[in-house]
Design a protein around this motif. Structure first.
Motif, PDB file in Angstrom:
ATOM      1  N   MET A 127       0.627  -1.148   0.017  1.00 37.30           N
ATOM      2  CA  MET A 127       0.113  -0.340   0.077  1.00 37.30           C
ATOM      3  C   MET A 127       0.998   1.336   0.094  1.00 37.30           C
ATOM      4  N   LEU A 128       0.497   2.270  -0.402  1.00 38.87           N
ATOM      5  CA  LEU A 128       1.268   3.284  -0.884  1.00 38.87           C
ATOM      6  C   LEU A 128       1.418   4.059   0.002  1.00 38.87           C
ATOM      7  N   VAL A 129       2.320   5.360   0.741  1.00 37.85           N
ATOM      8  CA  VAL A 129       1.913   6.369   1.353  1.00 37.85           C
ATOM      9  C   VAL A 129       2.022   7.842   0.976  1.00 37.85           C
ATOM     10  N   ASP A 132       6.151   7.933   0.011  1.00 42.25           N
ATOM     11  CA  ASP A 132       5.507   7.642  -1.706  1.00 42.25           C
ATOM     12  C   ASP A 132       5.812   8.985  -2.567  1.00 42.25           C
ATOM     13  N   TYR A 133       4.272   9.908  -1.772  1.00 38.44           N
ATOM     14  CA  TYR A 133       4.459  11.346  -2.424  1.00 38.44           C
ATOM     15  C   TYR A 133       4.143  12.223  -1.317  1.00 38.44           C
ATOM     16  N   LEU A 134       3.965  13.391  -1.316  1.00 36.04           N
ATOM     17  CA  LEU A 134       3.954  14.030  -0.961  1.00 36.04           C
ATOM     18  C   LEU A 134       2.208  14.718  -0.610  1.00 36.04           C
ATOM     19  N   HIS A 135       1.801  14.190   0.024  1.00 30.56           N
ATOM     20  CA  HIS A 135       0.007  15.403  -0.280  1.00 30.56           C
ATOM     21  C   HIS A 135       0.349  16.160   0.719  1.00 30.56           C
ATOM     22  N   GLY A 194      -7.813  -3.602  -0.172  1.00 30.84           N
ATOM     23  CA  GLY A 194      -7.726  -3.127  -1.504  1.00 30.84           C
ATOM     24  C   GLY A 194      -7.237  -1.898  -1.250  1.00 30.84           C
ATOM     25  N   ILE A 195      -7.019  -1.296  -0.129  1.00 30.94           N
ATOM     26  CA  ILE A 195      -6.496   0.346  -0.188  1.00 30.94           C
ATOM     27  C   ILE A 195      -5.665   0.856  -1.315  1.00 30.94           C
ATOM     28  N   SER A 196      -5.434   1.560  -2.032  1.00 29.45           N
ATOM     29  CA  SER A 196      -3.875   1.664  -3.301  1.00 29.45           C
ATOM     30  C   SER A 196      -3.563   2.499  -1.947  1.00 29.45           C
ATOM     31  N   MET A 197      -3.587   3.699  -1.549  1.00 24.22           N
ATOM     32  CA  MET A 197      -2.313   4.724  -1.447  1.00 24.22           C
ATOM     33  C   MET A 197      -3.864   5.439   0.080  1.00 24.22           C
ATOM     34  N   VAL A 198      -2.816   5.360   1.364  1.00 25.32           N
ATOM     35  CA  VAL A 198      -3.202   6.487   2.726  1.00 25.32           C
ATOM     36  C   VAL A 198      -2.835   7.617   2.895  1.00 25.32           C
ATOM     37  N   ILE A 199      -3.247   8.031   3.027  1.00 22.27           N
ATOM     38  CA  ILE A 199      -2.647   9.919   3.130  1.00 22.27           C
ATOM     39  C   ILE A 199      -2.918  10.062   4.633  1.00 22.27           C
ATOM     40  N   SER A 200      -1.369  10.285   5.287  1.00 22.91           N
ATOM     41  CA  SER A 200      -1.544  10.549   6.855  1.00 22.91           C
ATOM     42  C   SER A 200      -0.956  11.315   7.250  1.00 22.91           C
ATOM     43  N   LEU A 240       2.833   2.120   8.232  1.00 24.82           N
ATOM     44  CA  LEU A 240       1.754   1.963   7.318  1.00 24.82           C
ATOM     45  C   LEU A 240       1.638   0.874   5.803  1.00 24.82           C
ATOM     46  N   LYS A 241       2.434   1.016   5.095  1.00 23.39           N
ATOM     47  CA  LYS A 241       3.185   0.382   3.904  1.00 23.39           C
ATOM     48  C   LYS A 241       2.856  -0.635   4.208  1.00 23.39           C
TER      49      LYS A 241
END
Length: 329
Positions: free
Chosen positions: A1-3, A27-30, A179-185, A203-204
């Motif tokens: 899962m992406l974070v 993985d990403y910057l929200h 099956g969530i692709s990405m969570v934002i934390s 998280l991952k």
């Protein structure tokens, strides 16, 4: 899962926190953007250049125009999500968003009727389910969202689902199972910066600490493999067919080195017009990071973070001095 780590979980030193997220292997910057927020303007997304993580932008806007998308397209944004409830003319906003270079999505709160997804299902890459108030860091996860997520998953099994709001390790474990692709934390990651990489790992991988590198390993027969005397053009062909960004130089299953996409680019710069005369042995990395078959994903994660090797996604697995596969992070 992406974070995706939310930048506004901290109140200042945004660039420093963005760097910390990158080296801790998020993985990403929200980034949440409000239309009338004068503290952080739309153009501020441009300060996060390619030395930071790719952006995951969340627009809480009433109107979206081509000019707005133009600014975001100049950034490193990979995802762009608009808050459904805030849009005045939803059709025009979605039409403008389709000019975005990456994946577009719609964010909804728990009380929004998911039937609206049907209208835009062929336009969007993902739906973001807000499990707390949009743009508010530190809010508690709304338990009613579990049922909403199940409903969206059942109705649209091929649609990516992102989740934001109150996500911490225990909730991430459930999200992974759904099956969530990405969570934002946000606050969960920012509350203890000394162990940021461990929080991201939790998280991952849903707080599972003993995931063997062999569990989801790409086994040796499936790997793009070459010999040390393979010619440059054939090295490129092997990497292209392998589709993992590298190939492995072996002799009787013993790993001699690795050639990556980056090695190919550097070879062009070094050898110029004579590049097609060189062999794999001339450009391979003979000291790649490898792990034993007894290692865990947590071991890899810890090593890469401690040594600042955030970019590594493929790690060779060695058993009895032989290459048996690769762990794909």
């Amino acid at each position: 899962m992406l974070v995706s780590g939310s930048i506004f979980a901290v109140k200042d030193n945004f660039l420093n926190y963005a760097s910390q997220l990158k080296f801790a292997k998020a993985d990403y910057l929200h980034i949440d953007l409000f239309q009338n927020d004068h503290d952080f303007k739309l153009e501020d997304v441009l300060i996060f250049d390619k030395s930071y993580l790719p952006l995951d932008v969340h627009l809480i806007y009433e109107e979206i125009t081509g000019d707005i998308i133009g600014v975001i397209n100049k950034s490193t944004a990979a995802y762009l999500t608009v808050q459904y409830e805030n849009m005045k003319n939803k059709d025009l906003c979605i039409k403008a968003m389709k000019k975005f270079k990456g994946g577009i999505g719609i964010a909804i709160i728990a009380t929004t009727d998911i039937e609206m997804i049907e209208k835009y299902i062929n336009d969007i890459n993902h739906v973001l389910i807000m499990c707390s108030e949009p743009g508010v860091s530190g809010a508690k996860f709304n338990d009613k969202c579990y049922e909403l997520i199940k409903t969206v998953r059942n109705k649209y099994p091929n649609l990516k689902i992102h989740v934001d709001g109150g996500v911490e390790a225990n909730i991430a474990e459930t999200m992974n199972g759904m099956g969530i692709s990405m969570v934002i934390s946000g606050s969960y990651l920012a509350k203890n910066l000394d162990s940021l990489h461990k929080s991201i790992y939790n998280l991952k991988y849903s707080n599972e600490n003993n995931i063997s590198v062999k569990r989801n390993m790409i086994k040796f027969p499936q790997l793009p493999v070459i010999k040390s005397n393979t010619k440059f053009f054939d090295v490129i062909t092997c990497i292209n067919h392998g589709k993992i960004g590298c190939c492995f130089v072996v002799d009787n299953s013993k790993l001699l080195g690795i050639v990556t996409d980056g090695d190919i680019r550097r070879a062009y710069l070094k050898y110029g017009k004579n590049v097609f005369d060189i062999l794999a042995s001339d450009i391979m990395n003979i000291h790649p990071f490898v792990v034993s078959s007894s290692a865990t994903i947590a071991d890899i994660h810890e090593h890469l973070v401690e040594n600042g090797k955030w970019w590594i996604r493929i790690v060779p697995v060695i058993e009895d001095d032989l290459l048996i596969g690769v762990a794909k992070l």
